[in-house]
Motif scaffolding. Structure first.
Motif, PDB file in Angstrom:
ATOM      1  N   GLN A 214     -60.610 -43.185  13.974  1.00 57.82           N
ATOM      2  CA  GLN A 214     -59.223 -43.380  13.577  1.00 57.82           C
ATOM      3  C   GLN A 214     -58.856 -44.846  13.802  1.00 57.82           C
ATOM      4  N   VAL A 215     -58.416 -45.511  12.741  1.00 60.69           N
ATOM      5  CA  VAL A 215     -58.024 -46.914  12.803  1.00 60.69           C
ATOM      6  C   VAL A 215     -56.597 -47.028  12.278  1.00 60.69           C
ATOM      7  N   ASN A 216     -55.685 -47.424  13.172  1.00 60.72           N
ATOM      8  CA  ASN A 216     -54.284 -47.577  12.800  1.00 60.72           C
ATOM      9  C   ASN A 216     -53.728 -46.323  12.129  1.00 60.72           C
ATOM     10  N   ASN A 238     -66.615 -52.773   4.120  1.00 58.71           N
ATOM     11  CA  ASN A 238     -66.620 -52.342   5.505  1.00 58.71           C
ATOM     12  C   ASN A 238     -65.210 -52.479   6.068  1.00 58.71           C
ATOM     13  N   ILE A 239     -64.986 -51.856   7.211  1.00 62.68           N
ATOM     14  CA  ILE A 239     -63.686 -51.982   7.880  1.00 62.68           C
ATOM     15  C   ILE A 239     -63.857 -52.918   9.069  1.00 62.68           C
ATOM     16  N   GLN A 240     -63.276 -54.098   8.962  1.00 63.81           N
ATOM     17  CA  GLN A 240     -63.360 -55.077  10.050  1.00 63.81           C
ATOM     18  C   GLN A 240     -62.364 -54.693  11.149  1.00 63.81           C
ATOM     19  N   LEU A 241     -62.817 -54.764  12.399  1.00 65.36           N
ATOM     20  CA  LEU A 241     -61.980 -54.378  13.529  1.00 65.36           C
ATOM     21  C   LEU A 241     -61.503 -55.619  14.268  1.00 65.36           C
ATOM     22  N   GLU A 246     -55.440 -50.383  16.432  1.00 64.01           N
ATOM     23  CA  GLU A 246     -55.477 -49.199  17.287  1.00 64.01           C
ATOM     24  C   GLU A 246     -56.661 -48.348  16.840  1.00 64.01           C
ATOM     25  N   ILE A 247     -57.660 -48.256  17.702  1.00 67.79           N
ATOM     26  CA  ILE A 247     -58.921 -47.613  17.331  1.00 67.79           C
ATOM     27  C   ILE A 247     -59.200 -46.444  18.269  1.00 67.79           C
TER      28      ILE A 247
END
Length: 260
Positions: A214-216, A238-241, A246-247
């Motif tokens: 879960q990201v944001n 890709n999903i950059q963190l 909020e991860i």
């Protein structure tokens, strides 16, 4: 002189000959440790395309794996070309290894069709032979969620259906907590739209592990990398963190079910 070795024993023999643990073999061919364990114990039969994949990985002809025939020569006695290919492949990142595996599988399928016209008949005969001594049992399981391989969502309130699975193709009840159907294409070819994921709830997974994140506030099925969540399909980002995100880790994907 040739000897006959059953598929479960053959997988273990080739794995040990290549100094691989179950976890390492699972990672290299895109499976789970649970799947490798069931193959070696004989409690789960591989699909035809899975036999082809593992045969290509070990550098043997699929018929060797299909029919249980192997020579008395050492399993790692490969010709120079195969050894050279293996030497290069092991240096690649896992996602690039998957590309090589796809290309090799396509080439092998074309070769079999061109040179062994009866190959399809042999495949059918294998399935028919299994039916002679084994009636595959189906079990009904609740699949309470959908998970996106694209834009991120996890729905438990509007998707709760009963799905019929082949019992020998799914993990044991103790190995997972919930099931979700995949919507989207960003994790292909390993995870496809319509696949069912068997998920173990956990707050942390190892790097290079596929999980539900879960990201944001949005939920994704992705592979965890250092600093980002990876889409296996190169057509998807890709999903950059970042530190501001909020991860939360929801769970680990322990197995993937695809009908047929």
């Amino acid at each position: 002189m040739n000897t006959k070795i059953a598929f479960p024993a053959m997988v273990k023999e080739y794995r040990l000959a290549n100094n691989l643990t179950m976890e390492q073999l699972a990672e290299k061919i895109g499976k789970t440790k649970s799947t490798i364990s069931k193959w070696e114990s004989g409690t789960r039969s591989p699909k035809i395309y899975e036999i082809e994949e593992i045969a290509i990985f070990f550098g043997v002809h699929p018929e060797v794996m299909m029919f249980g025939e192997t020579s008395t020569a050492s399993p790692d006695a490969k010709n120079g070309t195969v050894q050279a290919i293996n030497d290069k492949v092991v240096q690649l990142h896992p996602e690039r290894q998957e590309i090589v595996l796809e290309v090799a599988t396509e080439q092998l399928e074309e070769q079999i069709k061109a040179n062994t016209p009866q190959a399809e008949n042999k495949v059918v005969s294998i399935s028919e032979k299994r039916v002679e001594y084994e009636v595959r049992k189906r079990v009904d399981k609740s699949a309470p969620g959908k998970v996106s391989a694209g834009t991120g969502y996890w729905q438990e309130d509007d998707y709760d259906t009963i799905v019929s699975f082949y019992e020998d193709d799914i993990p044991d009840d103790d190995d997972y907590d919930t099931i979700a159907i995949v919507v989207g294409h960003s994790m292909e070819p390993k995870i496809k739209n319509g696949d069912f994921l068997f998920i173990k709830y956990t707050s942390q997974v190892d790097t290079n592990t596929i999980g539900i994140f879960q990201v944001n506030g949005e939920n994704y099925v992705k592979k965890l990398k250092d600093g980002y969540l990876q889409s296996l399909n190169p057509d998807y980002d890709n999903i950059q963190l970042t530190p501001n995100d909020e991860i939360r880790t929801i769970g680990e994907v322990v197995d993937v079910y695809r009908e047929g």
